[in-house]
Structure formats: structure tokens, C-alpha cells
Design an enzyme around this catalytic site. Sequence first.
Site, PDB file in Angstrom:
ATOM      1  NE  ARG A 129      -4.261  -1.243  -0.183  1.00 49.86           N
ATOM      2  CZ  ARG A 129      -4.382  -2.246  -1.054  1.00 49.86           C
ATOM      3  NH1 ARG A 129      -3.349  -2.588  -1.810  1.00 49.86           N
ATOM      4  NH2 ARG A 129      -5.506  -2.902  -1.172  1.00 49.86           N
ATOM      5  CD  GLU A 134      -2.734   3.334  -5.951  1.00 51.04           C
ATOM      6  OE1 GLU A 134      -3.717   2.646  -6.327  1.00 51.04           O
ATOM      7  OE2 GLU A 134      -1.736   2.826  -5.417  1.00 51.04           O
ATOM      8  CG  HIS A 137      -2.663  -0.634  -7.287  1.00 52.28           C
ATOM      9  ND1 HIS A 137      -3.145   0.049  -6.195  1.00 52.28           N
ATOM     10  CD2 HIS A 137      -2.644  -1.944  -6.925  1.00 52.28           C
ATOM     11  CE1 HIS A 137      -3.424  -0.802  -5.214  1.00 52.28           C
ATOM     12  NE2 HIS A 137      -3.120  -2.025  -5.644  1.00 52.28           N
TER      13      HIS A 137
END
Length: 319
Positions: free
Chosen positions: A230, A259, A278
Site C-alpha cells: 500500500r 491513486e 497498481h
Amino acid sequence: MKILVINDRFEEKHFEAIKKAAAEAGAEVHFFKSDKDIPQADFDADIIYGFAPEVVKVNKNLKWLCVPWAGVDSLMKPGYFANEDCLLTNGAGSYGVSIAEHMIAVSLVLLRRLNEFFDETRSGFWGSMRDQKSLKDCRITVLGTGDIGTTFAKRARAFEPASLVGVCRSGKAPDGIYDKVLPVSQLDEILPETDLLAMSLPATPETTNIITRKRIELLPDGAYIINVGRGNAIDEEALAQHLENGHLGGAGLDVFQKEPLPKDSPLWKIKNLVITPHMAGNLTIAYTKDKNVDMFIEDLRNFTAGKPMRYLVDRKLGY
């Protein structure tokens, strides 16, 4: 019993396997590509496999939510579930292979400076040799020794590192994988002996900002950081400064504090930083999809039989 399955990545074999398991459980199953496709008539489902926040927030009859991804921090907010007794399972255990391969790939890109060669050859420039590093004899510290971190460690072991140390909350991990395993309270002791810090932590209050400026400064000159857990685990400003001033040899980030990464973020312009959006652990490879469905079916049988759920999330721990 009604089951909703929401996923646009599954293939026909996955749908057939779920249909068969649902029939064995005496349940009806409805498939949707998006949660936006779910009609009001199906908001009364007993089980959801997928992402359907609007249904979860109003359905007081919902008994079990199975999310296909590993991270569940977004589901920990008070009031997210209309039924606070709803069971929660996740896909942790299905992403280890995909994300571990990503971590190995990024490690090699950085250590062999392939990102620099990529940039040069795209512009038609035939570069020259430069100093490179190797995973062999590298001192590797794995911060987060769950499925992802340990799957990475197993693969990293084949490269013959000088040391392979695990760090986690409990200070315990599977025997034979790591040279030693330390509790997080001893993280500061191992950082000065770390050439490659591989992070795969869940998002919890304890892991937020765990890699502070001070801890980045504890790493030796030329060290590398890879983060697939994370984004809030790292002080991004401090990381950027230590990449640019030459203290760190490089970094690979698949996750960020915000993000998508904002277009005005200074991280975009750092040459020794490998950025991926991601994507290390999405439902993109065959193994991950097959394993994910198998895990749901296994717990569907457990749920139907009144047995303990194997992939149950501990909401107090956040994973």
C-alpha cells in the site's frame, strides 16, 4: 439462497465451476460484469462474490461478502456494511505468484539498470556498458511475510542472495524460507544491512508511514526499495529526495499515497524510479483467476456446511 457474482475478467470455465458449486449448495447464482448492472430485484442477495458497494450498504440480509482482491482497507470504514455481522473473505493467497513475479522483474530492471537502457534505445541511442548489480549476494529484507512476501522470498532464494530476512508483526513466518524472521520492532536494526527492501504490507494503522524519512536514511548508500503493498506505507517526499540525491540506487512503486498518481507529482520525473499503475496483482494471469475462483468455491462449501471459513478476514487486524 441467492449468490451474485460480479466480474468482467472470468472466463466460461470459471462461470461453469461457480454454477456447479452453487447448484451443490442449493443456491441460485446471477452473473454480472459490473455492479452497475445489478437490478434492484437482486439487492436481497445472501452472498456476493465481487464488488457491489451499493448492495452491501443497503442489504441487511447479506450474510457473506467475498471480494476477489487481497486488500480490504476500503471496507473497514464504519457503516460500510448494512449488516455488521456479514462475513468477509478476500482473495489473499491468489496473488502471490503474479505479484512475486512482478517484484522479481522490477528488482532485475533496477539492479541491471534496464530502465536506463530502455529509455536510450527508444531514442535510437546505442549506449555503453555501465556498472550493474545482482540479486546474487544481495542482502534482501522482505517487509511483510504473508503470501505475497513469502512467494517472492521463495523465488528470490534461487538467485543466491547473501541474506534473506523477513520482517512482520508477529516475528514468525514459515520455516526454511528466510534466514531469520524479525518482529517489526527490530526493523531499524536490519535496515542498515539491507540492499533491497521488498515491501508487501497490508494497509493497517500500524503499517501507515512505516518507512519514514529516518528509516530511509538507515538504508545503506545504493539500496533499493520495492513496494507492492500500500502506498501509505512510505514517506513519498522523503523517498523522492533520497532517490534524487543519490542515497538510494532506485525504487519500484506499484502503489502510491494517491491513486491514480497525480499528473503534477514529482515522482514522474525521477529517472531511477520505476512506476507501474497498481497492476502487479490484478486478475490478469490464468493462475490468479483459477486460484481466486477455487478459493471462493472452497469457502462456499464451508459456508454451506457451517464450517469455519478458510479465507475469513480478521476485521480487527484489517487482513
